[in-house]
Design an enzyme around this catalytic site. Structure first.
Site, PDB file in Angstrom:
ATOM      1  N   MET A 115      -2.464  -4.036  -0.419  1.00 36.66           N
ATOM      2  CA  MET A 115      -2.552  -4.342  -1.850  1.00 36.66           C
ATOM      3  C   MET A 115      -1.256  -5.029  -2.317  1.00 36.66           C
ATOM      4  O   MET A 115      -0.992  -5.136  -3.512  1.00 36.66           O
ATOM      5  CB  MET A 115      -2.826  -3.078  -2.655  1.00 36.66           C
ATOM      6  CG  MET A 115      -4.166  -2.421  -2.269  1.00 36.66           C
ATOM      7  SD  MET A 115      -4.970  -1.489  -3.592  1.00 36.66           S
ATOM      8  CE  MET A 115      -3.722  -0.270  -3.976  1.00 36.66           C
TER       9      MET A 115
ATOM     10  N   TYR B 102       2.911  -6.002  -2.809  1.00 33.61           N
ATOM     11  CA  TYR B 102       4.169  -5.361  -3.221  1.00 33.61           C
ATOM     12  C   TYR B 102       4.800  -4.646  -2.031  1.00 33.61           C
ATOM     13  O   TYR B 102       4.991  -3.435  -2.026  1.00 33.61           O
ATOM     14  CB  TYR B 102       3.962  -4.398  -4.398  1.00 33.61           C
ATOM     15  CG  TYR B 102       5.187  -4.357  -5.275  1.00 33.61           C
ATOM     16  CD1 TYR B 102       5.502  -5.446  -6.093  1.00 33.61           C
ATOM     17  CD2 TYR B 102       6.050  -3.276  -5.268  1.00 33.61           C
ATOM     18  CE1 TYR B 102       6.643  -5.444  -6.872  1.00 33.61           C
ATOM     19  CE2 TYR B 102       7.196  -3.254  -6.049  1.00 33.61           C
ATOM     20  CZ  TYR B 102       7.487  -4.345  -6.855  1.00 33.61           C
ATOM     21  OH  TYR B 102       8.627  -4.332  -7.634  1.00 33.61           O
TER      22      TYR B 102
ATOM     23  N   HIS C 222       6.759  -3.104   1.094  1.00 32.52           N
ATOM     24  CA  HIS C 222       7.955  -2.353   1.462  1.00 32.52           C
ATOM     25  C   HIS C 222       7.997  -2.315   2.985  1.00 32.52           C
ATOM     26  O   HIS C 222       7.109  -2.891   3.643  1.00 32.52           O
ATOM     27  CB  HIS C 222       7.936  -0.957   0.840  1.00 32.52           C
ATOM     28  CG  HIS C 222       6.658  -0.193   1.088  1.00 32.52           C
ATOM     29  ND1 HIS C 222       6.248   0.181   2.346  1.00 32.52           N
ATOM     30  CD2 HIS C 222       5.679   0.230   0.241  1.00 32.52           C
ATOM     31  CE1 HIS C 222       5.094   0.829   2.259  1.00 32.52           C
ATOM     32  NE2 HIS C 222       4.713   0.861   0.989  1.00 32.52           N
TER      33      HIS C 222
ATOM     34  N   HIS D  79       4.722  -1.630   5.031  1.00 28.87           N
ATOM     35  CA  HIS D  79       3.844  -2.785   5.270  1.00 28.87           C
ATOM     36  C   HIS D  79       4.411  -3.679   6.372  1.00 28.87           C
ATOM     37  O   HIS D  79       3.692  -4.152   7.254  1.00 28.87           O
ATOM     38  CB  HIS D  79       3.724  -3.645   4.004  1.00 28.87           C
ATOM     39  CG  HIS D  79       3.108  -2.957   2.833  1.00 28.87           C
ATOM     40  ND1 HIS D  79       3.839  -2.548   1.746  1.00 28.87           N
ATOM     41  CD2 HIS D  79       1.815  -2.621   2.564  1.00 28.87           C
ATOM     42  CE1 HIS D  79       3.038  -1.987   0.851  1.00 28.87           C
ATOM     43  NE2 HIS D  79       1.803  -2.015   1.325  1.00 28.87           N
TER      44      HIS D  79
ATOM     45  N   LYS E  81      -0.382   5.644   8.552  1.00 26.52           N
ATOM     46  CA  LYS E  81      -0.887   7.027   8.544  1.00 26.52           C
ATOM     47  C   LYS E  81      -0.532   7.754   7.249  1.00 26.52           C
ATOM     48  O   LYS E  81      -0.960   8.882   7.045  1.00 26.52           O
ATOM     49  CB  LYS E  81      -0.291   7.802   9.730  1.00 26.52           C
ATOM     50  CG  LYS E  81      -0.921   7.427  11.067  1.00 26.52           C
ATOM     51  CD  LYS E  81      -0.459   8.384  12.162  1.00 26.52           C
ATOM     52  CE  LYS E  81      -1.032   7.970  13.511  1.00 26.52           C
ATOM     53  NZ  LYS E  81      -0.401   8.725  14.616  1.00 26.52           N
TER      54      LYS E  81
ATOM     55  N   MET F 195       7.561   5.754   2.132  1.00 30.28           N
ATOM     56  CA  MET F 195       7.547   4.514   1.355  1.00 30.28           C
ATOM     57  C   MET F 195       6.192   4.312   0.716  1.00 30.28           C
ATOM     58  O   MET F 195       5.159   4.590   1.309  1.00 30.28           O
ATOM     59  CB  MET F 195       7.908   3.340   2.257  1.00 30.28           C
ATOM     60  CG  MET F 195       9.360   3.387   2.654  1.00 30.28           C
ATOM     61  SD  MET F 195       9.944   1.787   3.205  1.00 30.28           S
ATOM     62  CE  MET F 195      11.595   2.270   3.770  1.00 30.28           C
ATOM     63  N   SER F 196       6.208   3.854  -0.535  1.00 38.04           N
ATOM     64  CA  SER F 196       4.991   3.607  -1.298  1.00 38.04           C
ATOM     65  C   SER F 196       5.309   2.593  -2.381  1.00 38.04           C
ATOM     66  O   SER F 196       6.388   2.630  -2.973  1.00 38.04           O
ATOM     67  CB  SER F 196       4.492   4.903  -1.951  1.00 38.04           C
ATOM     68  OG  SER F 196       3.516   4.593  -2.939  1.00 38.04           O
TER      69      SER F 196
ATOM     70  N   ARG G 116       4.174   2.667  -5.147  1.00 38.90           N
ATOM     71  CA  ARG G 116       4.241   3.415  -6.404  1.00 38.90           C
ATOM     72  C   ARG G 116       5.604   4.080  -6.633  1.00 38.90           C
ATOM     73  O   ARG G 116       5.850   4.601  -7.721  1.00 38.90           O
ATOM     74  CB  ARG G 116       3.126   4.467  -6.465  1.00 38.90           C
ATOM     75  CG  ARG G 116       1.722   3.852  -6.594  1.00 38.90           C
ATOM     76  CD  ARG G 116       0.647   4.889  -6.832  1.00 38.90           C
ATOM     77  NE  ARG G 116      -0.627   4.289  -7.176  1.00 38.90           N
ATOM     78  CZ  ARG G 116      -1.646   4.090  -6.333  1.00 38.90           C
ATOM     79  NH1 ARG G 116      -1.537   4.458  -5.064  1.00 38.90           N
ATOM     80  NH2 ARG G 116      -2.771   3.525  -6.748  1.00 38.90           N
TER      81      ARG G 116
END
Lengths: 286, 286
Positions: free
Chosen positions: B30, B32, B34, B37, B148, B184-185, B187
């Site tokens: 999606m 953005y 970090h 990804h 995961k 990491m997210s 959000r």
């Protein structure tokens, strides 16, 4: 002719065909072939380099009180007929191969399945869409051919393929009929001689509806009144539904303005038969 | 690097790659980006001849009161990061391309989605499964790589791929963490400095659970009591769920015998964060 029973072998076979530039044409069936099935195979022969026919009586599209167990089967006869019609491969998977333990994924086409057979047979189109999604992923065809007799099924599959971006073409072929007009169906074998005669009420209703339409009638209610009155007078029949719907949304319509279809489901004795007519199309019934 | 915006172009591009014997590795995101990804893209680079990264904030997996509109986006930054991580193609479809008028088909993975985020976010996994089915049909990858951190998502996608016989491999990669342990997210940008500190309660809970497990504890209730007691003492937190489940069925379990996962969802301020630990695996938290 090749007979393939496992998903893995089917996928490897089709992937190799695709990579060598061959066009795969697919006819999914529940077997017990009649001329309708064979006409789909002959069309596939014209359009593809390799013709794959699947035979699988899919349990998830039958309701609990329906005819799954007694659905007619004859693999040896089907194999010969498919070979004569030009099939290169019969894909014949087992239930264990199709729905192993922990199976739990279903495809729902939510709108076009609400009316008609979707009302009479809850879960039917969920089973149809799911098994077709699976079969398409197994056979990896460039095109798949379906009969228009199962009109709502054809609309549902086309919608699923477009919505899920499946990269194949769906081809709908005209209904094949007996000489007297009865739409061919594997379920016709259930009919007694008297019921076989009464079963003509479906095709005759389509012919009446076409005549009314050709005379300029555009009021759906008036056409349906005529048809239901006629069928109710035929022995051993019970109407499951008789409706006129938009071919895009499959919702009932009052006026025949955009493309529309008359769809019938009639019990003849205990056998449920369906047939349909898309207004404006040809209809070869004597 | 190629930027592709339409389904048709993406399908033609991937089909040509496949036909020339190239291996397509896919990272659906999606955006953005970090380091989580980017680690998936670097793995894809190792495993494929062509790395396709999709960026699409999928509306069907957000609930009506969720953060769809404020979900962080920055295409230009993402494009540069993906290129540096080795991506060959960014697939960046519009909402009109993904969900055109009359769209109505959804994929439901019925069992493994019932618990955890499936309880807290009704319809979430229906949206996830559907968009992944669509993306897989668009990108036609040989393998797709997921983190995961979204453990239930990974189980759901694996289940869908197996059930619908999609011919690709799903690879799950370990969660990437900040130095202090926070998963990491995208959000995480929502967190204030104080909330950022409280957010460590998730990774610290996993570490506590691992320690209890390593000491021989096999009673799920005792581990969960310890964890929930700890989190409840951390400022600005509210537990959405804290559960221990079978990794096969995603149902709650009482004893840690077969492979199991502790899954957490905690609101920190108004930001909902998730994390998980599969018992017996490594966990690099200080």
């Amino acid at each position: 002719m090749n007979i393939i029973g496992t998903v893995q072998e089917m996928q490897r076979y089709s992937e190799a065909l695709r990579n060598s530039g061959k066009r795969v044409a697919f006819v999914p069936t529940m077997g017990y072939f009649h001329d309708g099935h064979l006409s789909l195979m002959r069309e596939a022969r014209k359009r593809g380099d390799c013709v794959v026919v699947s035979i699988y009586v899919n349990p998830t599209q039958f309701g609990p009180s329906e005819d799954l167990d007694k659905y007619p089967r004859n693999f040896e006869r089907d194999r010969q007929l498919a070979e004569d019609a030009g099939a290169d491969v019969i894909f014949f998977p087992s239930n264990a191969e199709m729905y192993p333990e922990h199976y739990q994924t279903y495809v729902n086409v939510e709108e076009v399945t609400k009316n008609l057979c979707g009302l009479s047979r809850p879960g039917h189109f969920r089973g149809v869409a799911t098994v077709c999604a699976k079969l398409f992923n197994m056979v990896k065809p460039h095109l798949a051919i379906f009969g228009k007799k199962d009109f709502q099924q054809l609309v549902t599959i086309k919608r699923m393929v477009a919505d899920l971006n499946m990269d194949l073409e769906i081809v709908g072929m005209p209904t094949t009929r007996e000489q007297d007009g009865l739409a061919m169906s594997s379920r016709n074998v259930y009919l007694s001689p008297e019921e076989r005669q009464s079963a003509l009420c479906l095709s005759r209703s389509l012919k009446k509806a076409k005549e009314l339409f050709d005379q300029g009638e555009r009021d759906a209610g008036r056409i349906l009144d005529e048809i239901t009155g006629y069928i109710e007078g035929v022995p051993s029949t019970r109407i499951d539904y008789a409706r006129i719907c938009s071919t895009t949304t499959m919702k009932d319509i009052d006026r025949l303005e955009d493309e529309s279809v008359m769809a019938l489901a009639v019990f003849v004795g205990s056998t449920r038969l369906i047939d349909n007519y898309v207004f404006g199309e040809e209809l070869n019934i004597e």
